[in-house]
Scaffold this motif. Sequence first.
Motif, PDB file in Angstrom:
ATOM      1  N   SER A  52       0.830  -1.197   0.000  1.00 59.52           N
ATOM      2  CA  SER A  52       0.000   0.000   0.000  1.00 59.52           C
ATOM      3  C   SER A  52       0.865   1.247   0.000  1.00 59.52           C
ATOM      4  O   SER A  52       0.475   2.275  -0.546  1.00 59.52           O
ATOM      5  CB  SER A  52      -0.994  -0.027   1.161  1.00 59.52           C
ATOM      6  N   TYR A  55       1.786   1.759  -3.669  1.00 60.47           N
ATOM      7  CA  TYR A  55       0.644   2.271  -4.427  1.00 60.47           C
ATOM      8  C   TYR A  55       0.363   3.733  -4.072  1.00 60.47           C
ATOM      9  O   TYR A  55       0.168   4.581  -4.941  1.00 60.47           O
ATOM     10  CB  TYR A  55      -0.575   1.381  -4.170  1.00 60.47           C
ATOM     11  N   GLY A  56       0.384   4.040  -2.764  1.00 55.59           N
ATOM     12  CA  GLY A  56       0.082   5.406  -2.329  1.00 55.59           C
ATOM     13  C   GLY A  56       1.100   6.399  -2.862  1.00 55.59           C
ATOM     14  O   GLY A  56       0.728   7.466  -3.378  1.00 55.59           O
ATOM     15  N   PHE A  59       0.604   7.009  -6.824  1.00 58.91           N
ATOM     16  CA  PHE A  59      -0.417   7.912  -7.360  1.00 58.91           C
ATOM     17  C   PHE A  59      -0.302   9.322  -6.794  1.00 58.91           C
ATOM     18  O   PHE A  59      -0.565  10.298  -7.499  1.00 58.91           O
ATOM     19  CB  PHE A  59      -1.824   7.323  -7.176  1.00 58.91           C
TER      20      PHE A  59
ATOM     21  N   VAL B  91      -7.249   7.218   1.460  1.00 62.21           N
ATOM     22  CA  VAL B  91      -7.197   6.797   0.050  1.00 62.21           C
ATOM     23  C   VAL B  91      -5.813   6.241  -0.277  1.00 62.21           C
ATOM     24  O   VAL B  91      -5.676   5.253  -0.999  1.00 62.21           O
ATOM     25  CB  VAL B  91      -7.532   7.975  -0.890  1.00 62.21           C
ATOM     26  N   ASN B  94      -5.597   2.678   0.916  1.00 61.50           N
ATOM     27  CA  ASN B  94      -6.806   1.904   0.656  1.00 61.50           C
ATOM     28  C   ASN B  94      -6.452   0.554   0.036  1.00 61.50           C
ATOM     29  O   ASN B  94      -5.723   0.485  -0.951  1.00 61.50           O
ATOM     30  CB  ASN B  94      -7.686   2.704  -0.309  1.00 61.50           C
ATOM     31  N   LEU B  97      -8.436   0.068  -3.652  1.00 62.88           N
ATOM     32  CA  LEU B  97      -7.990   0.853  -4.804  1.00 62.88           C
ATOM     33  C   LEU B  97      -6.623   0.422  -5.314  1.00 62.88           C
ATOM     34  O   LEU B  97      -6.254   0.715  -6.444  1.00 62.88           O
ATOM     35  CB  LEU B  97      -7.933   2.339  -4.424  1.00 62.88           C
ATOM     36  N   SER B 497      -3.851   6.158 -13.000  1.00 63.45           N
ATOM     37  CA  SER B 497      -4.088   5.883 -11.574  1.00 63.45           C
ATOM     38  C   SER B 497      -4.171   7.181 -10.790  1.00 63.45           C
ATOM     39  O   SER B 497      -5.011   7.315  -9.891  1.00 63.45           O
ATOM     40  CB  SER B 497      -2.976   5.034 -10.977  1.00 63.45           C
ATOM     41  N   CYS B 501      -7.314   8.049  -8.552  1.00 68.31           N
ATOM     42  CA  CYS B 501      -7.122   8.083  -7.107  1.00 68.31           C
ATOM     43  C   CYS B 501      -7.198   9.500  -6.540  1.00 68.31           C
ATOM     44  O   CYS B 501      -7.710   9.696  -5.439  1.00 68.31           O
ATOM     45  CB  CYS B 501      -5.801   7.419  -6.749  1.00 68.31           C
ATOM     46  N   TRP B 502      -6.732  10.493  -7.281  1.00 63.16           N
ATOM     47  CA  TRP B 502      -6.921  11.869  -6.799  1.00 63.16           C
ATOM     48  C   TRP B 502      -8.394  12.232  -6.806  1.00 63.16           C
ATOM     49  O   TRP B 502      -8.855  12.995  -5.955  1.00 63.16           O
ATOM     50  CB  TRP B 502      -6.121  12.863  -7.651  1.00 63.16           C
ATOM     51  N   PHE B 504     -10.614  10.212  -6.036  1.00 63.83           N
ATOM     52  CA  PHE B 504     -11.070   9.627  -4.779  1.00 63.83           C
ATOM     53  C   PHE B 504     -10.717  10.512  -3.590  1.00 63.83           C
ATOM     54  O   PHE B 504     -11.508  10.661  -2.662  1.00 63.83           O
ATOM     55  CB  PHE B 504     -10.458   8.243  -4.578  1.00 63.83           C
TER      56      PHE B 504
END
Lengths: 208, 650
Positions: A52, A55-56, A59, B91, B94, B97, B497, B501-502, B504
């Motif tokens: 995570s 991924y965080g 983005f 987020v 998450n 996602l 993405s 995601c933004w 979100f």
Amino acid sequence: MQNLLLFIDKVSTWIGQFFSWLIVALTFMISWEVFSRYVLDSPHAWAFDVMSMMYGSLFMMAGAYTLSKNGHVRGDVLYGFFPPRLQAWLDLILYILFFIPGVVALAYAGYGFAAESWAIHEHSNITADGPPVYPFKTILPIAGAFLLAQGLVEIVRCIVCIKQGEWPKRGDDVDEVDVEKLKEMVNVKDEDIAKLDALVTAGKGTHK
Amino acid sequence: MKKEVWFGLSIMAMVVLAAFILLPAPAEMTNGHLGLLMLALVVVAIMLGFPTAFTLMGMGMIFAWIAYKSQNPDLAVQQTLDLMVQRAYSVMSNDVLISIPLFVFMGYLIERANLIEKLFKSMHLAMARVPGSLAVATIVTCAIFATATGIVGAVVTLMGLLALPAMLRAGYSVQLSAGAITAGGCLGILIPPSVMLIVYGATAGVSVVKLYAGAFFPGIMLATLYVLYVVIIAKIKPSMAPPMSAEDRIVPLPAFAQVVSKDVSNTVLPGLIGAIKGKRNAAVPMRELLSHLGIALLPLLAVAAIMGTIYFKVTAPLPVETVEGVVAMGGELSETSDDQEAESVSGLSEPEADGLQTPPGTAEVAKAEAAPAAEPTKEPAPAAAVSAAAETPAAQAERQPAPMSFWIGLASCAVALAIFYAYFSFVRLEIFKMLLGSFFPLAIMILAVLGTIVFGLATPTEAAAMGSLGGLLLAAAYRRLNYVVLRESVYLTAKTSAMVCWLFVGSSIFSAAFALLGGQEIINTWVLGMDLTPVQFMILAQVVIFLLGWPLEWTEIIVIFMPIFIPLLPHFGIDPLFFGLLVALNLQTAFLSPPVAMAAFYLKGVSPPHVTLNQIFAGMLPFMAIQVFAIVLLYIFPAIGMWLPEVLYK
């Protein structure tokens, strides 16, 4: 001034592209973890947290890059019909009204959020011995700061557009649908398409 | 300025005006009314064209501050900041996602593996006899490719370049061709693994696994309805979709196949075996014969493996519900991969297998024995049987005899196989080889990703990562994987993405503000006050979503409006899972509804100049009607969507 703006544009792009390679790392990491768990029977407790985090970071840090390439989704039903000057005016107002306060608040709050985490050397509590999360939380204010810098560049773009009546060019980048490239991929040339026109017009003649 | 602009601006002005008129005077305004005002304003602000993520973030922040200020002015700023950062962080971490970038990455890689050209070609040759074969092949190709990639724009553009010329040359009407391409290209957002379902799952708190299981059959149903429509049109009005001319159907045979089919037999198995055993043709190298025999036997081996596995699963002493799940899915699997048999396996473990299957079965096995290529398979099968036999004594008491349905399935597979091989000519072998290089890799990959998710073997995240890895391997296998392709896929993945995601991040701040203001309660009391029946509510909700599909993108509709609808569902006794399936089908129509349908513009971009947007729109309308019909079907027979999740996750 101009140079500074172009520089920010470049930095956003570079940072975003740098972090986008995380997707490859993420793919291999999860694949390895799956293999390790089901085949070698040795799951890693930290895997979930690391996933995570990757991924965080991916983005969040790509946010400014996406903004610099105009990649954030817009409701362009009407926007598309507007002349460039009106588009620029609307964008300018909304950047100042929504974007700047929102992103400033996010970055500022993110700073406090990360600082607290650093202060207590916070570790993830998903597993008993979780990896540290303070570097990950630091992504939040950093991404916010880059986004803010890029937002300022976009504001200047709006002003340029209002003055000149057309949008300044953006740097080149990969497009999701790059028609020329796709044509090349399947070996279709423009002449072939033009030739088809005869069929379309002929078809009309016979059917009607 | 153009008329559209004034029209649009006046609509926005009317929305704002209506909001102010309908709401009570500022003095009497409660927070709830402010929430409604916020909702009206956000729709207007989105239509102004500003990036939605930041519109939501900014507006959410302002209204959250107002809401906190009404409670405690001193703490308002700090609380707002905390709210924003908590929401953004949730987020970032998450766990639903996280599969979005992975699925997106997989899609870009597969798109760049450039399978679509082969896929389309082999599909339309394989379907040459179906009426409207080109259009049917277009829809099937789109469905498979769009499912694997999930990128509507690229699929429609590519099919516009490949299928549109082919269809126009074959004399298809422009409308039908355009409709087939645009409708087919949009299927990818419904058929799992799709990003839309992940977004819905994350917003509504519904399990993505269940959504995938549920959306599978509605997606297949929609594709089937499209195909049916095209076939019917081709039958009724051959002028719109003339049959393929004979020379288009010719499949060039390799040299050896021409020799064998002429001298020995035109059917593959007797032909090849005859060529290997009997009158040897000097011109035909043995290796080629054997490798083709191996390819020809693949369907047999696949069915043998599947039925063998099912047999041992079914007879194993397992809890009843698991057995049911396996049997149900087994039927599915054997249908899709068609044909063949566990003859060797069943023959060994059940000496008196029923007579029905014996004739084709023994023939097949005998032939298989003749071929060295088949030896590897023969060995594992008895081995498996033996090991199972060893287990059997221990579990004898509990191990159940295979249910009747298994034997029926086995027999029908055997019959299907026999028919398949009876008609398996060398031309069909060529087509089969083409399919092997295009259709099967994609189909197997989709089924593998979906299968592991749906059967609970892996989480969606894990399956998505394996899918991305599969995409990498696929691109490598087709010699398309190089640094440029990888780099482009990586950058595009990051941008897509970040976009989702933004959005979100923005929407979760926004919906927190909406909840704080109590806008939800006002909407709840209002809707409940209308005293609707569940049916009426469902129709109302779908109509609202349908209408929103015009000005807004599906991402915006889901992240902004689903949080408003979802809390109402329990009151009407509607399953959020079922609602999600209806919404997903419904949002399909948004992609095809003129004048904003993106698919039409992508197609227009690559079609000959005289194909007008109006022709494309006209072509899309029947398909849109089919989508509405599909929604109605799903509503009347919820089992289409709910059966699989209910069987699997009771």
